[in-house]
Design an enzyme around this catalytic site. Structure first.
Site, PDB file in Angstrom:
ATOM      1  N   LYS A  70       0.828  -1.216   0.000  1.00 36.90           N
ATOM      2  CA  LYS A  70       0.000   0.000   0.000  1.00 36.90           C
ATOM      3  C   LYS A  70       0.857   1.258   0.000  1.00 36.90           C
ATOM      4  CE  LYS A  70       0.740  -0.584   4.631  1.00 36.90           C
ATOM      5  NZ  LYS A  70       1.156  -1.834   5.300  1.00 36.90           N
ATOM      6  N   GLU A  95      -5.113  -6.295  -4.476  1.00 38.25           N
ATOM      7  CA  GLU A  95      -6.150  -6.530  -3.477  1.00 38.25           C
ATOM      8  C   GLU A  95      -5.596  -6.577  -2.063  1.00 38.25           C
ATOM      9  OE1 GLU A  95      -9.279  -6.257  -1.962  1.00 38.25           O
ATOM     10  OE2 GLU A  95      -9.801  -6.907  -3.983  1.00 38.25           O
ATOM     11  N   VAL A  98      -4.788  -3.232   0.750  1.00 40.05           N
ATOM     12  CA  VAL A  98      -5.684  -2.556   1.690  1.00 40.05           C
ATOM     13  C   VAL A  98      -6.548  -3.597   2.400  1.00 40.05           C
ATOM     14  CG1 VAL A  98      -7.528  -0.854   1.974  1.00 40.05           C
ATOM     15  CG2 VAL A  98      -5.737  -0.471   0.268  1.00 40.05           C
ATOM     16  N   GLY A 153       3.433  -9.476  19.354  1.00 44.48           N
ATOM     17  CA  GLY A 153       3.764  -9.443  17.938  1.00 44.48           C
ATOM     18  C   GLY A 153       2.788  -8.665  17.081  1.00 44.48           C
ATOM     19  N   ASP A 167      -0.059   4.229   8.232  1.00 40.50           N
ATOM     20  CA  ASP A 167      -0.489   3.041   7.517  1.00 40.50           C
ATOM     21  C   ASP A 167      -1.892   3.252   6.932  1.00 40.50           C
ATOM     22  OD1 ASP A 167      -0.293  -0.037   7.052  1.00 40.50           O
ATOM     23  OD2 ASP A 167      -2.165   0.193   8.165  1.00 40.50           O
ATOM     24  N   LYS A 171      -3.675   3.660   2.922  1.00 45.77           N
ATOM     25  CA  LYS A 171      -4.795   2.817   2.507  1.00 45.77           C
ATOM     26  C   LYS A 171      -6.011   3.640   2.091  1.00 45.77           C
ATOM     27  CE  LYS A 171      -3.310  -1.024   5.452  1.00 45.77           C
ATOM     28  NZ  LYS A 171      -3.542  -1.752   6.717  1.00 45.77           N
ATOM     29  N   GLY A 270      -2.222 -10.686   8.237  1.00 40.85           N
ATOM     30  CA  GLY A 270      -1.974 -12.082   8.568  1.00 40.85           C
ATOM     31  C   GLY A 270      -1.568 -12.876   7.345  1.00 40.85           C
TER      32      GLY A 270
END
Length: 390
Positions: A70, A95, A98, A153, A167, A171, A270
């Site tokens: 992004k 895809e 974002v 984490g 961030d 986006k 993830g």
């Protein structure tokens, strides 16, 4: 589909997956770019340095590109659009850039072309949503939940990009381009993060039957056509669909003329959610059913001085005339006060109270806060949040 080559930092790093016997590992991206048998390059390294070189060179050499980057797409949007226009035969999938596994990019590329989008709002960063959920549910302060997020984490050692909103800034700039066709200079998108928040803000939000979320917003003024894009911690009513998004989940809500309100919720990051989006892009390209990456192109004015209702928490030493002075300053900056909230005073030298406003320009409320900070009774810079009224 055949994975011909994988470029990695270290050939010796242990890996928990298997590849085909004919798949080669390399540490040199030129081994992929120079291979004429490779017709699609997948970039998931991140950043805007080497990643930019790989993506742009792949497109120039006629290779399709799939990316999860992004920061690159947002920062290099004008150059990317120019290159894609010059290479109409290549496909560009993004895809995963974002909201990870949520198919929000594809939805805006295909499902709103005959509609008029009024606004796009979303929780687009799992780290900050995890932290805000913990602050609300446990009454913990920012420092404690950041340390826990880092230990688990969820947050990087340097969490600036997440907690200060950068961030989400990238986006929401991409989603604004897809929704309205306007190319947004990401560096001009107003952004504020969550590091200013305390558990006290959740107490006051609760009194407003609300919670607090870090929201990216893109909206178009129906009268002027101007597009506003911004990122801000936001007081969200409990009745709003974004209020129930907890933990590291992401969600995007689109308001449009024909579909009215549409909500998209899922895992925003993830291993498998992100990979799923990348693989879907690859399959669409292979099946030649990939949508135009940026189907809308419009020259629209950009309005960084967005209008909203606001929440301002002020920390003071109690004395006579405080509320009167706050009211005078609000009037001076053309702000209509909606309400004043204050918990019972236990320490006159350390008092917090909240002013909520009717709709006004963000420049007005920032001027109000700056002048408040100069008052002798104000102890710290006021905490400013957007208030999403329903």
């Amino acid at each position: 589909l055949r994975v011909a080559k994988i470029c990695v930092r270290s050939l010796d790093k242990p890996r928990d997956f298997e590849v085909s016997a004919d798949t080669q590992f390399t540490t040199n991206p030129e081994d992929i770019l120079d291979d004429s048998s490779i017709n699609c390059v997948v970039e998931v390294m991140g950043g805007v340095g080497l990643a930019k070189t790989v993506v742009f060179e792949a497109l120039k050499r006629g290779k399709h590109v799939v990316t999860a980057n992004k920061a690159l797409v947002a920062a290099e949007m004008p150059a990317l659009l120019e290159l894609l226009a010059a290479k109409p035969e290549v496909a560009f999938g993004m895809e995963a850039a974002v909201c990870g596994g949520i198919p929000i990019i594809n939805a805006l590329q295909t499902d709103y072309l005959g509609d008029t989008v009024a606004s796009v709002q979303g929780i687009m960063n799992g780290t900050t949503n995890f932290m805000l959920t913990k602050m609300e549910s446990e009454g913990a302060d920012y420092g404690a939940v950041l340390a826990e997020a880092q230990a688990l984490g969820f947050a990087e050692a340097d969490p600036t990009a997440d907690v200060e909103g950068y961030d989400v800034q990238a986006k929401i700039s991409i989603l604004a381009k897809l929704a309205y066709g306007a190319t947004i200079d990401v560096t001009k998108v107003p952004v504020s993060g969550i590091s200013q928040l305390s558990s006290l803000d959740f107490d006051y939000a609760s009194s407003l039957q609300s919670t607090i979320k870090l929201i990216g917003t893109a909206a178009q003024n129906p009268e002027t056509g101007a597009v506003s894009v911004y990122v801000a911690p936001t007081v969200v009513p409990n009745t709003h669909s974004l209020a129930s998004v907890r933990g590291s989940m992401n969600s995007v809500v689109i308001q449009s003329d024909n579909l009215m309100e549409s909500s998209y919720k899922g895992h925003g990051a993830g291993r498998y959610p992100t990979a799923n989006s990348c693989v879907n892009d690859i399959i669409r390209i292979a099946q030649e059913c990939d949508p135009a990456p940026f189907p809308k192109h419009e020259e629209l004015p950009f309005d960084a001085d967005f209008k909203a209702s606001f929440y301002v928490r002020i920390k003071i030493r109690d004395q006579l005339g405080v509320i009167r002075k706050v009211g005078d300053l609000a009037e001076k900056h053309s702000i209509s006060i909606y309400s004043v909230l204050q918990n019972p005073i236990t320490d006159p030298d350390d008092v917090d109270f909240v002013v909520t406003t009717d709709d006004c320009a963000v420049s007005n409320v920032k001027g109000f806060c700056a002048e408040l900070e100069q008052q002798s009774f104000v102890k710290t810079p006021p905490t400013l949040l957007v208030w999403l009224r329903q």
